[in-house]
Design a protein around this motif. Sequence first.
Motif, PDB file in Angstrom:
ATOM      1  N   GLU A  70       2.192   9.398  -9.608  1.00  0.00           N
ATOM      2  CA  GLU A  70       2.253   9.349 -11.018  1.00  0.00           C
ATOM      3  C   GLU A  70       0.862   9.006 -11.443  1.00  0.00           C
ATOM      4  O   GLU A  70       0.098   8.071 -10.879  1.00  0.00           O
ATOM      5  CB  GLU A  70       3.133   7.930 -11.577  1.00  0.00           C
ATOM      6  N   LYS A  71       0.205   9.471 -12.754  1.00  0.00           N
ATOM      7  CA  LYS A  71      -0.959   9.483 -13.039  1.00  0.00           C
ATOM      8  C   LYS A  71      -1.250   7.795 -13.557  1.00  0.00           C
ATOM      9  O   LYS A  71      -2.019   7.206 -13.197  1.00  0.00           O
ATOM     10  CB  LYS A  71      -1.415  10.316 -14.273  1.00  0.00           C
ATOM     11  N   LYS A  72      -0.116   7.489 -14.379  1.00  0.00           N
ATOM     12  CA  LYS A  72      -0.398   6.224 -14.998  1.00  0.00           C
ATOM     13  C   LYS A  72       0.786   5.157 -14.472  1.00  0.00           C
ATOM     14  O   LYS A  72       1.856   5.762 -14.866  1.00  0.00           O
ATOM     15  CB  LYS A  72      -0.347   6.153 -16.701  1.00  0.00           C
ATOM     16  N   LEU A  73       0.430   4.140 -13.873  1.00  0.00           N
ATOM     17  CA  LEU A  73       1.655   3.326 -13.579  1.00  0.00           C
ATOM     18  C   LEU A  73       2.178   2.457 -14.627  1.00  0.00           C
ATOM     19  O   LEU A  73       1.286   1.943 -15.541  1.00  0.00           O
ATOM     20  CB  LEU A  73       1.143   2.473 -12.359  1.00  0.00           C
ATOM     21  N   ASP A  74       3.277   2.097 -14.872  1.00  0.00           N
ATOM     22  CA  ASP A  74       3.831   1.003 -15.496  1.00  0.00           C
ATOM     23  C   ASP A  74       5.140   0.347 -14.809  1.00  0.00           C
ATOM     24  O   ASP A  74       6.270   0.811 -14.802  1.00  0.00           O
ATOM     25  CB  ASP A  74       4.230   1.670 -16.716  1.00  0.00           C
ATOM     26  N   LEU A  75       4.591  -0.546 -13.941  1.00  0.00           N
ATOM     27  CA  LEU A  75       5.650  -1.202 -13.054  1.00  0.00           C
ATOM     28  C   LEU A  75       6.374  -2.400 -13.703  1.00  0.00           C
ATOM     29  O   LEU A  75       5.676  -3.134 -14.578  1.00  0.00           O
ATOM     30  CB  LEU A  75       4.734  -1.593 -11.660  1.00  0.00           C
ATOM     31  N   PRO A  76       7.083  -3.079 -13.064  1.00  0.00           N
ATOM     32  CA  PRO A  76       8.033  -4.291 -13.750  1.00  0.00           C
ATOM     33  C   PRO A  76       6.977  -5.535 -13.484  1.00  0.00           C
ATOM     34  O   PRO A  76       6.205  -5.568 -12.524  1.00  0.00           O
ATOM     35  CB  PRO A  76       9.161  -4.530 -12.977  1.00  0.00           C
ATOM     36  N   ILE A  77       7.061  -6.338 -14.443  1.00  0.00           N
ATOM     37  CA  ILE A  77       6.469  -7.745 -14.295  1.00  0.00           C
ATOM     38  C   ILE A  77       6.879  -8.326 -13.006  1.00  0.00           C
ATOM     39  O   ILE A  77       8.099  -8.143 -12.460  1.00  0.00           O
ATOM     40  CB  ILE A  77       6.966  -8.646 -15.650  1.00  0.00           C
ATOM     41  N   GLY A  78       6.105  -8.885 -12.349  1.00  0.00           N
ATOM     42  CA  GLY A  78       6.327  -9.653 -11.052  1.00  0.00           C
ATOM     43  C   GLY A  78       6.034  -8.727  -9.774  1.00  0.00           C
ATOM     44  O   GLY A  78       5.998  -9.018  -8.925  1.00  0.00           O
ATOM     45  N   THR A  79       5.844  -7.377 -10.197  1.00  0.00           N
ATOM     46  CA  THR A  79       5.229  -6.271  -9.018  1.00  0.00           C
ATOM     47  C   THR A  79       3.822  -6.991  -8.369  1.00  0.00           C
ATOM     48  O   THR A  79       3.058  -7.471  -9.148  1.00  0.00           O
ATOM     49  CB  THR A  79       4.988  -4.873  -9.638  1.00  0.00           C
ATOM     50  N   ILE A  80       3.823  -6.819  -7.314  1.00  0.00           N
ATOM     51  CA  ILE A  80       2.714  -7.299  -6.146  1.00  0.00           C
ATOM     52  C   ILE A  80       1.766  -6.172  -5.377  1.00  0.00           C
ATOM     53  O   ILE A  80       2.652  -5.314  -4.955  1.00  0.00           O
ATOM     54  CB  ILE A  80       2.833  -8.292  -5.469  1.00  0.00           C
ATOM     55  N   ALA A  81       0.781  -6.021  -5.747  1.00  0.00           N
ATOM     56  CA  ALA A  81      -0.109  -4.815  -4.785  1.00  0.00           C
ATOM     57  C   ALA A  81      -0.773  -5.963  -3.914  1.00  0.00           C
ATOM     58  O   ALA A  81      -1.695  -6.912  -4.655  1.00  0.00           O
ATOM     59  CB  ALA A  81      -1.081  -4.066  -5.681  1.00  0.00           C
ATOM     60  N   SER A  82      -0.912  -5.711  -2.829  1.00  0.00           N
ATOM     61  CA  SER A  82      -1.467  -6.813  -1.599  1.00  0.00           C
ATOM     62  C   SER A  82      -2.519  -5.830  -0.761  1.00  0.00           C
ATOM     63  O   SER A  82      -2.497  -4.745  -0.462  1.00  0.00           O
ATOM     64  CB  SER A  82      -0.525  -7.053  -0.631  1.00  0.00           C
ATOM     65  N   LEU A  83      -3.843  -6.339  -0.977  1.00  0.00           N
ATOM     66  CA  LEU A  83      -5.118  -5.601  -0.491  1.00  0.00           C
ATOM     67  C   LEU A  83      -5.719  -6.625   0.541  1.00  0.00           C
ATOM     68  O   LEU A  83      -5.818  -7.827   0.157  1.00  0.00           O
ATOM     69  CB  LEU A  83      -6.083  -5.161  -1.506  1.00  0.00           C
ATOM     70  N   ASP A  84      -6.302  -6.311   1.498  1.00  0.00           N
ATOM     71  CA  ASP A  84      -7.265  -7.228   2.334  1.00  0.00           C
ATOM     72  C   ASP A  84      -8.602  -6.763   2.192  1.00  0.00           C
ATOM     73  O   ASP A  84      -8.884  -5.642   2.083  1.00  0.00           O
ATOM     74  CB  ASP A  84      -6.848  -6.924   4.090  1.00  0.00           C
ATOM     75  N   PHE A  85      -9.345  -7.894   2.030  1.00  0.00           N
ATOM     76  CA  PHE A  85     -11.039  -7.747   1.710  1.00  0.00           C
ATOM     77  C   PHE A  85     -11.301  -9.036   2.317  1.00  0.00           C
ATOM     78  O   PHE A  85     -11.176 -10.191   2.289  1.00  0.00           O
ATOM     79  CB  PHE A  85     -11.208  -8.031   0.121  1.00  0.00           C
ATOM     80  N   GLY A  86     -12.140  -8.699   3.499  1.00  0.00           N
ATOM     81  CA  GLY A  86     -12.784  -9.669   4.529  1.00  0.00           C
ATOM     82  C   GLY A  86     -11.715 -10.605   5.159  1.00  0.00           C
ATOM     83  O   GLY A  86     -10.610 -10.028   5.494  1.00  0.00           O
ATOM     84  N   ASN A  87     -11.719 -11.951   4.680  1.00  0.00           N
ATOM     85  CA  ASN A  87     -10.791 -12.816   5.370  1.00  0.00           C
ATOM     86  C   ASN A  87      -9.660 -13.353   4.427  1.00  0.00           C
ATOM     87  O   ASN A  87      -8.853 -14.213   4.575  1.00  0.00           O
ATOM     88  CB  ASN A  87     -11.217 -14.131   6.110  1.00  0.00           C
ATOM     89  N   ALA A  88      -9.566 -12.541   3.264  1.00  0.00           N
ATOM     90  CA  ALA A  88      -8.567 -12.748   2.214  1.00  0.00           C
ATOM     91  C   ALA A  88      -7.876 -11.641   2.104  1.00  0.00           C
ATOM     92  O   ALA A  88      -8.200 -10.514   2.107  1.00  0.00           O
ATOM     93  CB  ALA A  88      -9.483 -13.394   1.055  1.00  0.00           C
TER      94      ALA A  88
END
Length: 187
Positions: A70-88
């Motif tokens: 999908e070009k433009k996302l419109d996801l529900p409130i409370g959706t989480i995208a999780s990404l690792d950067f360094g030690n976080a």
Amino acid sequence: KRRIVVIPANTSFDVHVTTQLEANPTPVVSSETLHGNLLNRIKKSNIDEDAIEKRIRGNLKLNGVIKGNEKKLDLPIGTIASLDFGNATIYFLAVSKFDEKNKAHSSKKDVQTSIEKLIEYYDDRGQGYDMYLPLIGTGLSRAGLDNQESLDLIIKTMLADTKLLNGKINIVIQPQVIDELLIWKEK
């Protein structure tokens, strides 16, 4: 030490931080938000917007939140995208929706829903790592919460389901607002 950092975001998980020099009639992510600040920090480490967006979409696909391209996302409130950067591990938490002018909108109920979803996600994927989250709904999300209301809502929501909290939860409060909060009540 590995840790989880929660960053309030919008339901589209936008990655473009609008600058003052841009002639953009519909600004996207403000540099005045935690979301915008983090995106700018990531970009300084030579990870561009396309790479960030690709990683977010990849995580959302991996977790079954989105299926196609999908070009433009419109996801529900409370959706989480999780990404690792360094030690976080960054949990981008969808707290607000953007309107057609890219103005964020949220409510107290949206904030509560997002915290409930955060607790569930943390229980499933947090691995007991310490989690750091800011006061939510006090700024440009336009939820209308003051700092005390946000703190109370976070604590109340988390205390309602403590069996899902399998690590140390740290609510991060800006030094300039700490004195206005009633954290310890006198007996």
